[in-house]
Design a protein around this motif. Structure first.
Motif, PDB file in Angstrom:
ATOM      1  N   VAL A   1     -77.107  37.470  -2.005  1.00 52.94           N
ATOM      2  CA  VAL A   1     -75.394  37.452  -2.128  1.00 52.94           C
ATOM      3  C   VAL A   1     -75.586  38.389  -0.777  1.00 52.94           C
ATOM      4  O   VAL A   1     -76.214  39.485  -0.195  1.00 52.94           O
ATOM      5  N   ARG A   2     -74.171  37.215  -0.444  1.00 54.23           N
ATOM      6  CA  ARG A   2     -73.951  38.281   0.938  1.00 54.23           C
ATOM      7  C   ARG A   2     -72.948  38.849   0.921  1.00 54.23           C
ATOM      8  O   ARG A   2     -72.033  39.063   0.755  1.00 54.23           O
ATOM      9  N   TYR A   3     -73.153  40.672   0.909  1.00 53.13           N
ATOM     10  CA  TYR A   3     -71.811  41.477   0.157  1.00 53.13           C
ATOM     11  C   TYR A   3     -71.327  41.669   1.905  1.00 53.13           C
ATOM     12  O   TYR A   3     -70.277  42.005   0.913  1.00 53.13           O
ATOM     13  N   ILE A   4     -71.925  41.915   2.465  1.00 56.24           N
ATOM     14  CA  ILE A   4     -71.396  41.965   3.973  1.00 56.24           C
ATOM     15  C   ILE A   4     -69.761  41.301   4.312  1.00 56.24           C
ATOM     16  O   ILE A   4     -68.429  41.215   4.608  1.00 56.24           O
ATOM     17  N   ASP A   5     -69.948  39.900   4.250  1.00 56.16           N
ATOM     18  CA  ASP A   5     -69.103  38.852   3.714  1.00 56.16           C
ATOM     19  C   ASP A   5     -68.071  38.768   3.178  1.00 56.16           C
ATOM     20  O   ASP A   5     -66.462  39.267   2.884  1.00 56.16           O
ATOM     21  N   ARG A   6     -68.964  39.014   1.928  1.00 53.28           N
ATOM     22  CA  ARG A   6     -68.542  39.048   0.949  1.00 53.28           C
ATOM     23  C   ARG A   6     -67.170  40.483   0.254  1.00 53.28           C
ATOM     24  O   ARG A   6     -65.870  40.298  -0.108  1.00 53.28           O
TER      25      ARG A   6
ATOM     26  N   LYS B   1     -74.193  36.071  -9.217  1.00 51.39           N
ATOM     27  CA  LYS B   1     -74.307  36.237  -7.551  1.00 51.39           C
ATOM     28  C   LYS B   1     -72.580  35.619  -6.801  1.00 51.39           C
ATOM     29  O   LYS B   1     -72.168  36.027  -6.019  1.00 51.39           O
ATOM     30  N   GLU B   2     -72.604  34.780  -8.319  1.00 48.09           N
ATOM     31  CA  GLU B   2     -70.320  33.745  -7.173  1.00 48.09           C
ATOM     32  C   GLU B   2     -69.581  35.072  -8.103  1.00 48.09           C
ATOM     33  O   GLU B   2     -68.867  34.751  -7.181  1.00 48.09           O
ATOM     34  N   LEU B   3     -69.216  35.808  -8.792  1.00 47.69           N
ATOM     35  CA  LEU B   3     -68.564  36.604  -9.464  1.00 47.69           C
ATOM     36  C   LEU B   3     -68.216  37.425  -8.754  1.00 47.69           C
ATOM     37  O   LEU B   3     -67.227  38.405  -8.873  1.00 47.69           O
ATOM     38  N   ILE B   4     -69.566  38.144  -7.801  1.00 44.63           N
ATOM     39  CA  ILE B   4     -69.049  39.802  -7.600  1.00 44.63           C
ATOM     40  C   ILE B   4     -68.214  39.624  -6.228  1.00 44.63           C
ATOM     41  O   ILE B   4     -68.800  39.291  -5.859  1.00 44.63           O
ATOM     42  N   PHE B   5     -67.523  40.872  -6.554  1.00 43.28           N
ATOM     43  CA  PHE B   5     -66.979  41.274  -5.348  1.00 43.28           C
ATOM     44  C   PHE B   5     -65.598  39.783  -5.391  1.00 43.28           C
ATOM     45  O   PHE B   5     -65.181  39.379  -4.247  1.00 43.28           O
ATOM     46  N   THR B   6     -65.313  38.938  -5.765  1.00 40.29           N
ATOM     47  CA  THR B   6     -64.341  38.199  -6.409  1.00 40.29           C
ATOM     48  C   THR B   6     -62.889  38.626  -6.868  1.00 40.29           C
ATOM     49  O   THR B   6     -62.913  39.264  -7.833  1.00 40.29           O
ATOM     50  N   GLU B   7     -62.259  37.447  -7.061  1.00 43.52           N
ATOM     51  CA  GLU B   7     -60.337  38.105  -7.559  1.00 43.52           C
ATOM     52  C   GLU B   7     -61.035  37.903  -8.944  1.00 43.52           C
ATOM     53  O   GLU B   7     -60.548  38.487  -9.721  1.00 43.52           O
TER      54      GLU B   7
END
Lengths: 164, 122
Positions: free
Chosen positions: A4-9, B87-93
């Motif tokens: 996961v690219r946490y900085i971008d995310r 991985k796709e969902l973390i920090f998303t709406e």
């Protein structure tokens, strides 16, 4: 699937939440390096964690008797009953996993076992907790030197660092 | 975390950082990094799996012994699950990072820190 690219995310996430200025993650060109000078089997290991690890008191709250907090740094005795460790840290993936097993982010039981096996020489008498600060400067100029002073006082040869 | 590792290392104590946020740690730059591609929360191995936790620790200890230069990363071979939706969902709406009470606590702490900083700088 790659990591996961946490900085971008997080940048996109917090912009979407209405925050205008993205968090500036620390970045450096130069990285220090110190070689190990003796076998790990002769080394004293210090555990440092930003996982908000704490000791549960008899009343269910937090036992702060031995923490000796200075700034964002505190300490916990390494001979604490492992069953008493807990964390109320909230910055983890609360959908995918839990913090119920403290050794999955604060591996002190495993380190005690490695001492018994002779893989590492010993574990320092204290572990150290660090509350993460928004300010890089505070971490670098105040908290990191406090951790260093405590590690030196404990005779630490190598340090293991863990977030959640 | 990475800043503390850098400070210890610069002052003569070799370090190894365990972590799941590879980009954040490598963006900062640390001497030795043991990367576990797991959801944030279990950088030292799967919960209640002491054997796996030992495998992760062994990887980090070996890194202490073998690294010859800074920014050395080793990646653990473990896979959290076949399903990679986390991985796709973390920090998303679709999956807000903090909800309800956790979000309220975070805002309260931010406010408290702001007040403390304003107090100390005046």
């Amino acid at each position: 699937m790659s990591h996961v690219r946490y900085i971008d995310r997080t940048r996109e996430y917090y912009l979407g939440q209405g925050y205008e200025k993205p968090y500036e993650w620390a970045t450096f060109d130069d990285v220090p390096f110190t070689s190990l000078t003796k076998p790990l089997a002769e080394c004293r290991v210090g555990l440092v964690s930003t996982s908000d690890i704490a000791i549960r008191a008899a009343d269910g709250g937090r036992d702060r008797r031995h923490e000796d907090r200075v700034g964002n740094v505190y300490s916990l005795p390494s001979d604490t009953d492992p069953a008493l460790y807990f964390s109320r840290q909230e910055h983890y993936d609360q959908v995918a996993t839990t913090l119920d097993d403290t050794d999955s982010y604060f591996p002190i039981t495993r380190l005690h076992e490695l001492v018994e096996q002779g893989r590492i020489g010993s574990l320092a008498d204290r572990s150290h907790g660090v509350y993460t600060a928004y300010s890089h400067r505070k971490t670098t100029e105040t908290d990191a030197p406090e951790v260093l002073a405590r590690c030196r006082a404990d005779g630490v040869d190598v340090a293991v660092l863990t977030p959640v | 975390m990475s800043l503390v590792a850098r400070h210890l290392e610069a002052n003569g104590i070799p370090t190894v950082v365990f972590g799941a946020a590879r980009d954040i740690v490598e963006n900062c730059g640390v001497p030795r990094f043991a990367f576990v591609d797991y959801p944030l929360g279990n950088p030292c191995g799967r919960p209640f799996d002491p054997a796996e936790q030992h495998a992760v620790l062994a990887m980090g200890l070996e890194l202490l012994e073998t690294a010859t230069e800074p920014r050395t990363t080793v990646a653990a071979p473990m896979v959290w699950s076949e399903d990679t939706r986390w991985k796709e969902l973390i920090f998303t709406e679709d999956q807000p990072f903090l909800e309800g009470e956790a979000y309220d606590n975070w805002i309260a702490r931010k406010q408290k820190t702001r007040v403390q900083n304003e107090g100390s700088s005046s």
